[in-house]
Design a protein around this motif. Structure first.
Motif, PDB file in Angstrom:
ATOM      1  N   THR A   7       0.845  -1.188   0.000  1.00 55.55           N
ATOM      2  CA  THR A   7       0.000   0.000   0.000  1.00 55.55           C
ATOM      3  C   THR A   7       0.884   1.242   0.000  1.00 55.55           C
ATOM      4  OG1 THR A   7      -0.131   0.054   2.421  1.00 55.55           O
ATOM      5  CG2 THR A   7      -1.859  -1.144   1.262  1.00 55.55           C
ATOM      6  N   THR A   8       0.335   2.304  -0.547  1.00 55.98           N
ATOM      7  CA  THR A   8       1.022   3.586  -0.568  1.00 55.98           C
ATOM      8  C   THR A   8      -0.044   4.676  -0.612  1.00 55.98           C
ATOM      9  OG1 THR A   8       2.811   4.840  -1.616  1.00 55.98           O
ATOM     10  CG2 THR A   8       1.289   3.681  -3.092  1.00 55.98           C
ATOM     11  N   HIS A   9       0.369   5.892  -0.802  1.00 51.81           N
ATOM     12  CA  HIS A   9      -0.587   7.006  -0.858  1.00 51.81           C
ATOM     13  C   HIS A   9       0.026   8.153  -1.660  1.00 51.81           C
ATOM     14  CE1 HIS A   9       2.078   8.009   2.466  1.00 51.81           C
ATOM     15  NE2 HIS A   9       1.831   9.271   2.157  1.00 51.81           N
ATOM     16  N   LYS A  55       7.708  -2.234  -4.556  1.00 52.54           N
ATOM     17  CA  LYS A  55       7.716  -0.823  -4.149  1.00 52.54           C
ATOM     18  C   LYS A  55       8.529   0.033  -5.120  1.00 52.54           C
ATOM     19  CE  LYS A  55       7.264  -1.859   0.757  1.00 52.54           C
ATOM     20  NZ  LYS A  55       7.955  -1.798   2.058  1.00 52.54           N
ATOM     21  N   ALA A  56       9.632  -0.508  -5.610  1.00 50.32           N
ATOM     22  CA  ALA A  56      10.483   0.236  -6.550  1.00 50.32           C
ATOM     23  C   ALA A  56       9.757   0.483  -7.870  1.00 50.32           C
ATOM     24  CB  ALA A  56      11.790  -0.504  -6.785  1.00 50.32           C
ATOM     25  N   ALA A  57       8.974  -0.478  -8.325  1.00 51.40           N
ATOM     26  CA  ALA A  57       8.217  -0.308  -9.576  1.00 51.40           C
ATOM     27  C   ALA A  57       7.058   0.668  -9.391  1.00 51.40           C
ATOM     28  CB  ALA A  57       7.696  -1.659 -10.057  1.00 51.40           C
ATOM     29  N   LEU A  58       6.466   0.679  -8.213  1.00 54.24           N
ATOM     30  CA  LEU A  58       5.312   1.531  -7.946  1.00 54.24           C
ATOM     31  C   LEU A  58       5.698   2.992  -7.694  1.00 54.24           C
ATOM     32  CD1 LEU A  58       2.262   1.736  -7.465  1.00 54.24           C
ATOM     33  CD2 LEU A  58       2.678   0.962  -5.108  1.00 54.24           C
ATOM     34  N   LYS A  59       6.835   3.219  -7.076  1.00 56.44           N
ATOM     35  CA  LYS A  59       7.230   4.570  -6.659  1.00 56.44           C
ATOM     36  C   LYS A  59       7.225   5.602  -7.789  1.00 56.44           C
ATOM     37  CE  LYS A  59      10.707   7.188  -4.088  1.00 56.44           C
ATOM     38  NZ  LYS A  59      10.245   8.399  -4.666  1.00 56.44           N
ATOM     39  N   PRO A  60       7.856   5.348  -8.953  1.00 56.14           N
ATOM     40  CA  PRO A  60       7.840   6.389  -9.988  1.00 56.14           C
ATOM     41  C   PRO A  60       6.441   6.684 -10.536  1.00 56.14           C
ATOM     42  CG  PRO A  60       8.959   4.409 -10.779  1.00 56.14           C
ATOM     43  CD  PRO A  60       8.672   4.200  -9.332  1.00 56.14           C
ATOM     44  N   ILE A  61       5.563   5.711 -10.488  1.00 54.05           N
ATOM     45  CA  ILE A  61       4.181   5.926 -10.952  1.00 54.05           C
ATOM     46  C   ILE A  61       3.467   6.854  -9.979  1.00 54.05           C
ATOM     47  CG2 ILE A  61       1.973   4.809 -11.455  1.00 54.05           C
ATOM     48  CD1 ILE A  61       3.709   2.236 -12.054  1.00 54.05           C
ATOM     49  N   ALA A  87      -6.986   4.130 -11.031  1.00 50.97           N
ATOM     50  CA  ALA A  87      -6.656   2.727 -10.766  1.00 50.97           C
ATOM     51  C   ALA A  87      -6.200   2.023 -12.042  1.00 50.97           C
ATOM     52  CB  ALA A  87      -7.856   2.002 -10.157  1.00 50.97           C
ATOM     53  N   LYS A  88      -6.893   2.262 -13.146  1.00 53.68           N
ATOM     54  CA  LYS A  88      -6.516   1.634 -14.418  1.00 53.68           C
ATOM     55  C   LYS A  88      -5.154   2.153 -14.892  1.00 53.68           C
ATOM     56  CE  LYS A  88      -8.140   0.543 -19.086  1.00 53.68           C
ATOM     57  NZ  LYS A  88      -6.807   0.372 -19.573  1.00 53.68           N
ATOM     58  N   TYR A  89      -4.915   3.435 -14.733  1.00 52.66           N
ATOM     59  CA  TYR A  89      -3.623   4.010 -15.116  1.00 52.66           C
ATOM     60  C   TYR A  89      -2.478   3.355 -14.342  1.00 52.66           C
ATOM     61  CZ  TYR A  89       0.305   7.194 -15.221  1.00 52.66           C
ATOM     62  OH  TYR A  89       1.573   7.712 -15.325  1.00 52.66           O
ATOM     63  N   PHE A  91      -2.455   0.460 -12.859  1.00 51.70           N
ATOM     64  CA  PHE A  91      -2.376  -0.938 -13.299  1.00 51.70           C
ATOM     65  C   PHE A  91      -1.609  -1.043 -14.618  1.00 51.70           C
ATOM     66  CE2 PHE A  91      -3.672  -4.785 -15.344  1.00 51.70           C
ATOM     67  CZ  PHE A  91      -3.892  -5.703 -14.334  1.00 51.70           C
ATOM     68  N   ASP A  92      -2.006  -0.235 -15.590  1.00 51.29           N
ATOM     69  CA  ASP A  92      -1.373  -0.294 -16.913  1.00 51.29           C
ATOM     70  C   ASP A  92       0.111   0.051 -16.843  1.00 51.29           C
ATOM     71  OD1 ASP A  92      -3.792  -1.041 -18.039  1.00 51.29           O
ATOM     72  OD2 ASP A  92      -4.254   0.958 -18.809  1.00 51.29           O
ATOM     73  N   GLU A  93       0.470   1.005 -16.007  1.00 52.32           N
ATOM     74  CA  GLU A  93       1.878   1.363 -15.862  1.00 52.32           C
ATOM     75  C   GLU A  93       2.666   0.236 -15.193  1.00 52.32           C
ATOM     76  OE1 GLU A  93       3.551   4.275 -17.044  1.00 52.32           O
ATOM     77  OE2 GLU A  93       1.691   4.160 -18.197  1.00 52.32           O
ATOM     78  N   LEU A  94       2.076  -0.401 -14.195  1.00 54.82           N
ATOM     79  CA  LEU A  94       2.752  -1.521 -13.531  1.00 54.82           C
ATOM     80  C   LEU A  94       2.950  -2.701 -14.474  1.00 54.82           C
ATOM     81  CD1 LEU A  94       1.127  -1.621 -10.000  1.00 54.82           C
ATOM     82  CD2 LEU A  94       3.532  -1.207 -10.539  1.00 54.82           C
ATOM     83  N   LYS A  95       1.992  -2.892 -15.360  1.00 55.96           N
ATOM     84  CA  LYS A  95       2.082  -3.991 -16.335  1.00 55.96           C
ATOM     85  C   LYS A  95       3.358  -3.906 -17.165  1.00 55.96           C
ATOM     86  CE  LYS A  95      -1.161  -4.775 -19.441  1.00 55.96           C
ATOM     87  NZ  LYS A  95      -2.427  -4.921 -20.136  1.00 55.96           N
ATOM     88  N   LYS A  96       3.811  -2.702 -17.429  1.00 58.45           N
ATOM     89  CA  LYS A  96       4.994  -2.502 -18.265  1.00 58.45           C
ATOM     90  C   LYS A  96       6.262  -3.051 -17.622  1.00 58.45           C
ATOM     91  CE  LYS A  96       3.064   1.701 -20.305  1.00 58.45           C
ATOM     92  NZ  LYS A  96       3.195   3.172 -20.384  1.00 58.45           N
ATOM     93  N   SER A  97       6.335  -3.005 -16.291  1.00 59.16           N
ATOM     94  CA  SER A  97       7.567  -3.430 -15.625  1.00 59.16           C
ATOM     95  C   SER A  97       7.415  -4.671 -14.755  1.00 59.16           C
ATOM     96  CB  SER A  97       8.120  -2.286 -14.766  1.00 59.16           C
ATOM     97  OG  SER A  97       7.189  -1.937 -13.759  1.00 59.16           O
ATOM     98  N   LEU A  98       6.201  -5.065 -14.431  1.00 58.83           N
ATOM     99  CA  LEU A  98       6.005  -6.203 -13.533  1.00 58.83           C
ATOM    100  C   LEU A  98       5.180  -7.326 -14.162  1.00 58.83           C
ATOM    101  CD1 LEU A  98       5.443  -4.535 -10.034  1.00 58.83           C
ATOM    102  CD2 LEU A  98       7.497  -5.653 -10.921  1.00 58.83           C
ATOM    103  N   THR A  99       5.473  -7.642 -15.372  1.00 60.87           N
ATOM    104  CA  THR A  99       4.817  -8.765 -16.030  1.00 60.87           C
ATOM    105  C   THR A  99       5.890  -9.732 -16.498  1.00 60.87           C
ATOM    106  OG1 THR A  99       2.954  -7.390 -16.746  1.00 60.87           O
ATOM    107  CG2 THR A  99       3.271  -9.482 -17.895  1.00 60.87           C
TER     108      THR A  99
END
Length: 122
Positions: A7-9, A55-61, A87-89, A91-99
């Motif tokens: 989780t983050t904020h 967390k590293a993949a999520l932080k720049p988003i 939420a969709k944005y 998700f889509d950004e995470l898909k680029k680096s965590l798939t």
């Protein structure tokens, strides 16, 4: 299967174009975000995905959304920066680096308040 989450904020302003009410006016939220990655198997260390890597993949988003007017963000030029679209944005950004063959984004939950939020799954 294993669901790995963090989780983050972030804090930001937005307004909902053409909304028939107060949300059409600029206002802000302290958004809460929960991201879940689904792993089909574990690695040699017994992990689906290291929390540090998630967390590293999520932080720049999140950094792109934090302390800004979301209506000015390119991702929301043609759509409202609603909780659903945020939420969709993410998700889509995470898909680029965590798939990978072993894990992939499963869901993203975005809360505008402690009582109201949305979950996106592909």
């Amino acid at each position: 299967m294993f669901d790995i989450f963090t989780t983050t904020h972030f804090s930001s302003a937005h307004h909902l174009r053409d909304y028939p009410g107060n949300c059409e006016k600029p206002h802000g939220h302290n958004w809460k975000v929960e991201v879940t990655i689904r792993a089909d198997s574990l690695d040699q260390l017994g992990m689906g995905l290291d929390f540090r890597d998630l967390k590293a993949a999520l932080k720049p988003i999140i950094d792109q959304l934090d302390h800004r007017d979301l209506n000015q963000h390119p991702a929301f030029a043609d759509c409202n920066p609603s909780s659903e679209n945020i939420a969709k944005y993410i998700f889509d950004e995470l898909k680029k680096s965590l798939t990978t063959e072993r894990y992939r984004p499963y869901q993203v939950t975005v809360l505008e308040t402690d009582a109201c939020g949305v979950t996106y799954r592909e």
